[in-house]
Design a protein around this motif. Structure first.
Motif, PDB file in Angstrom:
ATOM      1  N   LYS A  63     -73.249 -19.442 -71.971  1.00 14.75           N
ATOM      2  CA  LYS A  63     -72.952 -18.130 -71.402  1.00 14.75           C
ATOM      3  C   LYS A  63     -74.252 -17.441 -70.993  1.00 14.75           C
ATOM      4  O   LYS A  63     -75.230 -17.437 -71.736  1.00 14.75           O
ATOM      5  CB  LYS A  63     -72.211 -17.279 -72.434  1.00 14.75           C
ATOM      6  CG  LYS A  63     -71.704 -15.971 -71.888  1.00 14.75           C
ATOM      7  CD  LYS A  63     -70.913 -15.212 -72.932  1.00 14.75           C
ATOM      8  CE  LYS A  63     -70.429 -13.892 -72.365  1.00 14.75           C
ATOM      9  NZ  LYS A  63     -69.649 -13.135 -73.355  1.00 14.75           N
ATOM     10  N   GLY A  64     -74.255 -16.889 -69.791  1.00 10.22           N
ATOM     11  CA  GLY A  64     -75.425 -16.167 -69.301  1.00 10.22           C
ATOM     12  C   GLY A  64     -76.485 -17.032 -68.654  1.00 10.22           C
ATOM     13  O   GLY A  64     -77.537 -16.530 -68.241  1.00 10.22           O
ATOM     14  N   THR A  89     -81.869 -21.510 -68.913  1.00  7.73           N
ATOM     15  CA  THR A  89     -81.986 -20.381 -69.830  1.00  7.73           C
ATOM     16  C   THR A  89     -83.458 -20.291 -70.239  1.00  7.73           C
ATOM     17  O   THR A  89     -84.278 -21.104 -69.816  1.00  7.73           O
ATOM     18  CB  THR A  89     -81.112 -20.558 -71.094  1.00  7.73           C
ATOM     19  OG1 THR A  89     -81.644 -21.615 -71.888  1.00  7.73           O
ATOM     20  CG2 THR A  89     -79.663 -20.830 -70.738  1.00  7.73           C
TER      21      THR A  89
END
Length: 195
Positions: free
Chosen positions: A112-113, A126
């Motif tokens: 997520k993200g 990330t």
């Protein structure tokens, strides 16, 4: 001696010389592996983009992903290349990040993200990790019959805290490392890299 009889041996000798030269002459794969780090896929300059800010020469170790033993052959899949900085004395080193090449029947889901790799490349980034999916042609050219092949980058904690690095600093550097690695592997194995 009859000149006609000399033609065939001369042609055979010339052909043998050409074959020997092509066999012994270093190709793109040998050149890249001799000059670069991580299976010949990273220049020292690019490999050094992610670092802890301390002194030391950038180097690498390629190990078998399962056993952790040094890899003696030229395979890529199933290995981990750890980029290190050797201390000036050369006796100790610090891990900067690991680049893992894996082939399998599933892909790694983005957390997520995560930031998409973009520009037609499949993968994500990330602050601490990133994945680039290799093209189908490169997976087979690199010796795997698996459905997917991926390069996974895992950044060491001491790198992400260097000079208070944040996503705006680390992620573009991680992207550059992955893209250069994939491009140079594609050159070695004569396959197309996405996009």
């Amino acid at each position: 001696m009859d000149r006609k009889r000399l033609v065939l041996p001369a042609v055979l000798t010339a052909a043998a010389a050409v074959v020997a030269a092509l066999t012994l002459w270093p190709g793109p794969k040998d050149d890249l592996r001799g000059q670069n780090l991580c299976w010949g896929s990273l220049t020292e300059k690019t490999a050094g983009l992610l670092n802890d800010g301390e002194a030391g020469r950038t180097s690498d170790d390629v190990m078998d992903a399962g056993s952790g033993k040094p890899v003696e052959d030229d395979r890529v899949f199933g290995t981990v290349c750890t980029v290190i900085r050797k201390d000036p004395g050369g006796e100790t080193y610090r891990e900067q990040y690991a680049l893992t090449a894996a082939a399998g029947d599933a892909t790694t889901d983005a957390p997520k993200g995560a930031t998409p790799l973009g520009d037609g490349h499949e993968g994500w980034l990330t602050l601490r990790s990133a994945v680039l999916r290799l093209s189908d042609g490169c997976v087979s050219a690199m010796g795997s019959d698996s459905r997917y092949g991926e390069l996974t980058l895992s950044v060491a904690p001491r790198v992400t805290v260097h000079e208070r690095w944040d996503a705006e600093s680390v992620i573009p550097r991680s992207r550059t490392v992955l893209l250069e690695s994939a491009a140079n592997l594609a050159k070695q194995y004569d396959c197309a890299v996405r996009p």
